[in-house]
Design a protein around this motif. Sequence first.
Motif, PDB file in Angstrom:
ATOM      1  N   PRO A  73       0.809  -1.222   0.000  1.00 55.39           N
ATOM      2  CA  PRO A  73       0.000   0.000   0.000  1.00 55.39           C
ATOM      3  C   PRO A  73       0.844   1.276   0.000  1.00 55.39           C
ATOM      4  N   GLU A  74       2.041   1.221   0.612  1.00 54.62           N
ATOM      5  CA  GLU A  74       2.875   2.427   0.674  1.00 54.62           C
ATOM      6  C   GLU A  74       3.557   2.743  -0.658  1.00 54.62           C
ATOM      7  N   TYR A  75       3.748   1.716  -1.503  1.00 56.77           N
ATOM      8  CA  TYR A  75       4.544   1.916  -2.716  1.00 56.77           C
ATOM      9  C   TYR A  75       3.607   2.246  -3.885  1.00 56.77           C
ATOM     10  N   TYR A  76       3.545   3.514  -4.220  1.00 57.97           N
ATOM     11  CA  TYR A  76       2.584   4.023  -5.203  1.00 57.97           C
ATOM     12  C   TYR A  76       3.057   4.040  -6.661  1.00 57.97           C
ATOM     13  N   PRO A  77       4.381   4.115  -6.993  1.00 60.42           N
ATOM     14  CA  PRO A  77       4.776   4.405  -8.373  1.00 60.42           C
ATOM     15  C   PRO A  77       4.207   3.453  -9.428  1.00 60.42           C
ATOM     16  N   THR A  78       4.218   2.151  -9.157  1.00 58.74           N
ATOM     17  CA  THR A  78       3.752   1.191 -10.155  1.00 58.74           C
ATOM     18  C   THR A  78       2.277   1.392 -10.466  1.00 58.74           C
ATOM     19  N   ARG A  79       1.464   1.586  -9.433  1.00 57.83           N
ATOM     20  CA  ARG A  79       0.030   1.809  -9.648  1.00 57.83           C
ATOM     21  C   ARG A  79      -0.233   3.115 -10.371  1.00 57.83           C
ATOM     22  N   ARG A  80       0.497   4.154  -9.998  1.00 52.98           N
ATOM     23  CA  ARG A  80       0.262   5.466 -10.604  1.00 52.98           C
ATOM     24  C   ARG A  80       0.668   5.476 -12.086  1.00 52.98           C
ATOM     25  N   LEU A 210       9.060   8.585 -21.106  1.00 51.07           N
ATOM     26  CA  LEU A 210       9.882   8.503 -19.899  1.00 51.07           C
ATOM     27  C   LEU A 210       9.010   8.567 -18.656  1.00 51.07           C
ATOM     28  N   GLY A 211       9.185   7.604 -17.753  1.00 55.65           N
ATOM     29  CA  GLY A 211       8.480   7.599 -16.482  1.00 55.65           C
ATOM     30  C   GLY A 211       9.340   8.195 -15.385  1.00 55.65           C
ATOM     31  N   THR A 212       8.788   9.170 -14.653  1.00 58.35           N
ATOM     32  CA  THR A 212       9.535   9.808 -13.565  1.00 58.35           C
ATOM     33  C   THR A 212       8.647   9.943 -12.335  1.00 58.35           C
ATOM     34  N   ASP A 213       9.217   9.643 -11.189  1.00 58.09           N
ATOM     35  CA  ASP A 213       8.531   9.855  -9.921  1.00 58.09           C
ATOM     36  C   ASP A 213       8.701  11.314  -9.526  1.00 58.09           C
ATOM     37  N   LEU A 214       7.666  11.912  -8.965  1.00 57.76           N
ATOM     38  CA  LEU A 214       7.673  13.343  -8.693  1.00 57.76           C
ATOM     39  C   LEU A 214       7.920  13.641  -7.220  1.00 57.76           C
ATOM     40  N   ILE A 215       8.510  14.804  -6.966  1.00 59.09           N
ATOM     41  CA  ILE A 215       8.720  15.266  -5.594  1.00 59.09           C
ATOM     42  C   ILE A 215       7.354  15.496  -4.948  1.00 59.09           C
ATOM     43  N   LYS A 216       7.229  15.051  -3.715  1.00 63.49           N
ATOM     44  CA  LYS A 216       5.935  15.123  -3.027  1.00 63.49           C
ATOM     45  C   LYS A 216       6.160  15.174  -1.519  1.00 63.49           C
ATOM     46  N   LYS A 305      13.874  12.133  -7.512  1.00 59.40           N
ATOM     47  CA  LYS A 305      12.518  12.616  -7.709  1.00 59.40           C
ATOM     48  C   LYS A 305      12.570  13.920  -8.505  1.00 59.40           C
ATOM     49  N   PHE A 306      11.540  14.186  -9.299  1.00 59.91           N
ATOM     50  CA  PHE A 306      11.619  15.221 -10.324  1.00 59.91           C
ATOM     51  C   PHE A 306      10.429  16.171 -10.269  1.00 59.91           C
ATOM     52  N   HIS A 307      10.587  17.298 -10.974  1.00 64.70           N
ATOM     53  CA  HIS A 307       9.469  18.170 -11.299  1.00 64.70           C
ATOM     54  C   HIS A 307       9.511  18.444 -12.802  1.00 64.70           C
ATOM     55  N   GLN A 308       8.435  18.958 -13.357  1.00 62.79           N
ATOM     56  CA  GLN A 308       8.285  19.043 -14.807  1.00 62.79           C
ATOM     57  C   GLN A 308       9.372  19.887 -15.464  1.00 62.79           C
ATOM     58  N   GLN A 309       9.666  21.041 -14.907  1.00 67.23           N
ATOM     59  CA  GLN A 309      10.667  21.919 -15.524  1.00 67.23           C
ATOM     60  C   GLN A 309      12.033  21.240 -15.588  1.00 67.23           C
ATOM     61  N   ALA A 330      -3.533  12.006  -8.728  1.00 67.03           N
ATOM     62  CA  ALA A 330      -2.963  12.535  -7.484  1.00 67.03           C
ATOM     63  C   ALA A 330      -1.705  13.360  -7.718  1.00 67.03           C
ATOM     64  N   GLY A 331      -1.182  13.355  -8.947  1.00 66.52           N
ATOM     65  CA  GLY A 331       0.042  14.095  -9.241  1.00 66.52           C
ATOM     66  C   GLY A 331       1.283  13.481  -8.632  1.00 66.52           C
ATOM     67  N   ASP A 332       1.279  12.159  -8.473  1.00 68.66           N
ATOM     68  CA  ASP A 332       2.413  11.469  -7.851  1.00 68.66           C
ATOM     69  C   ASP A 332       3.504  11.106  -8.852  1.00 68.66           C
ATOM     70  N   PHE A 333       3.109  10.778 -10.075  1.00 67.05           N
ATOM     71  CA  PHE A 333       4.024  10.207 -11.057  1.00 67.05           C
ATOM     72  C   PHE A 333       3.734  10.852 -12.409  1.00 67.05           C
ATOM     73  N   ALA A 334       4.728  10.851 -13.290  1.00 68.06           N
ATOM     74  CA  ALA A 334       4.542  11.482 -14.601  1.00 68.06           C
ATOM     75  C   ALA A 334       5.086  10.616 -15.714  1.00 68.06           C
ATOM     76  N   LEU A 335       4.432  10.711 -16.861  1.00 70.43           N
ATOM     77  CA  LEU A 335       4.962  10.191 -18.115  1.00 70.43           C
ATOM     78  C   LEU A 335       5.182  11.361 -19.046  1.00 70.43           C
ATOM     79  N   SER A 336       6.387  11.435 -19.615  1.00 73.04           N
ATOM     80  CA  SER A 336       6.746  12.479 -20.552  1.00 73.04           C
ATOM     81  C   SER A 336       6.913  11.888 -21.940  1.00 73.04           C
ATOM     82  N   LEU A 337       6.351  12.547 -22.931  1.00 80.24           N
ATOM     83  CA  LEU A 337       6.569  12.153 -24.322  1.00 80.24           C
ATOM     84  C   LEU A 337       7.414  13.224 -24.970  1.00 80.24           C
ATOM     85  N   ALA A 338       8.603  12.844 -25.410  1.00 81.09           N
ATOM     86  CA  ALA A 338       9.533  13.781 -26.026  1.00 81.09           C
ATOM     87  C   ALA A 338       9.964  13.256 -27.382  1.00 81.09           C
TER      88      ALA A 338
END
Length: 341
Positions: A73-80, A210-216, A305-309, A330-338
């Motif tokens: 339950p604590e590990y969110y990245p895979t689900r997000r 690209l999958g990146t975990d976000l600062i939270k 951990k990352f932010h968009q900029q 929830a804004g926990d994780f991001a996918l970027s298409l570049a």
Amino acid sequence: MRVTTVPTVATPGEDAQHTPGVQVDVYVKPGDAKRALREEALQGLCGTPKELSPKWLYDERGSQLFDDITRLPEYYPTRREREILLAHAGDIARLSGADTLIELGSGTSEKTRLLLDALEEAGRLARFVPFDVSEAFLRRAASGLAREYPGITVHAVVGDFERHLGQLPNGGRRLVAFLGGTIGNLKPAQRALFLRQLSAGLQPGDGLLLGTDLIKDRERLYAAYNDSAGVTAEFNRNVLKVLNRELGGNFDPDAFEHFAPFDEKNAWIEMRLVSRRAQSVWLSTLRKQVDFAEGEVLRTEVSCKFHQQQVASELSAAGLTLAEWWTDAAGDFALSLAFKR
């Protein structure tokens, strides 16, 4: 954390050799992983601070434990990340225009099936390139994928993404998927080199997902890597069993405590094994004694951990332009298409 298979080279499976539509290129030779571990152990365990690459966490037992972690339950990245793919796989297929999907650190390609299905539905999918370090595992996975998607070519590549990016097959409109937040296991200089090398092999119009975990919230970050069930602690200490088995060591895993704090300065989670007492460990294969002071740290992984900029800036520095940015609700994780410029 990485989502990849074990960093050892096993005996090749036979299925892929007899499955139509499957090609397997092998760039990791028998013995490469063991040689790399010896070299890294000599440097990483004998230096200050002590450090190992996170890839050594993933032997068969470590991979099983990581799979267990993704369900905690604590590990969110895979689900997000899966949530984002469920919502936007069709958008990714449409915007990328790809007929070839390349997945780095493919493992079982479970989440990637969402992309494969979307590309197939768009009528573009012609080729899938799973890229991973375990030959036996990759051959089995390639065979299964070829049966699931009989209209495409599966061109598997057995390689290390830190050494063999130049061996990715050319041709077609390619989309490279690097998921799971694995990019966060690379420190900034390593990450910049990785992105430059990847970009150098792409053609204008080729894409990177690209999958990146976000600062939270720091408490949520801490909980994700210090779970109450102790699974991550067992996963972390398992690397000591790998060293015992592969290098003839006599580590006592219970003599080390798992601790994974968030480093504010570097914006990363740092997985540590902390020596509970002063102790010495003998590595017979290396004929080397490694001394630990009480409280001394062995760092086994960082997870940035990352932010968009920041993501946009690092991609741009490598010659890639960020086109789309998706997060979970929830804004926990991001996918970027570049795209390659």
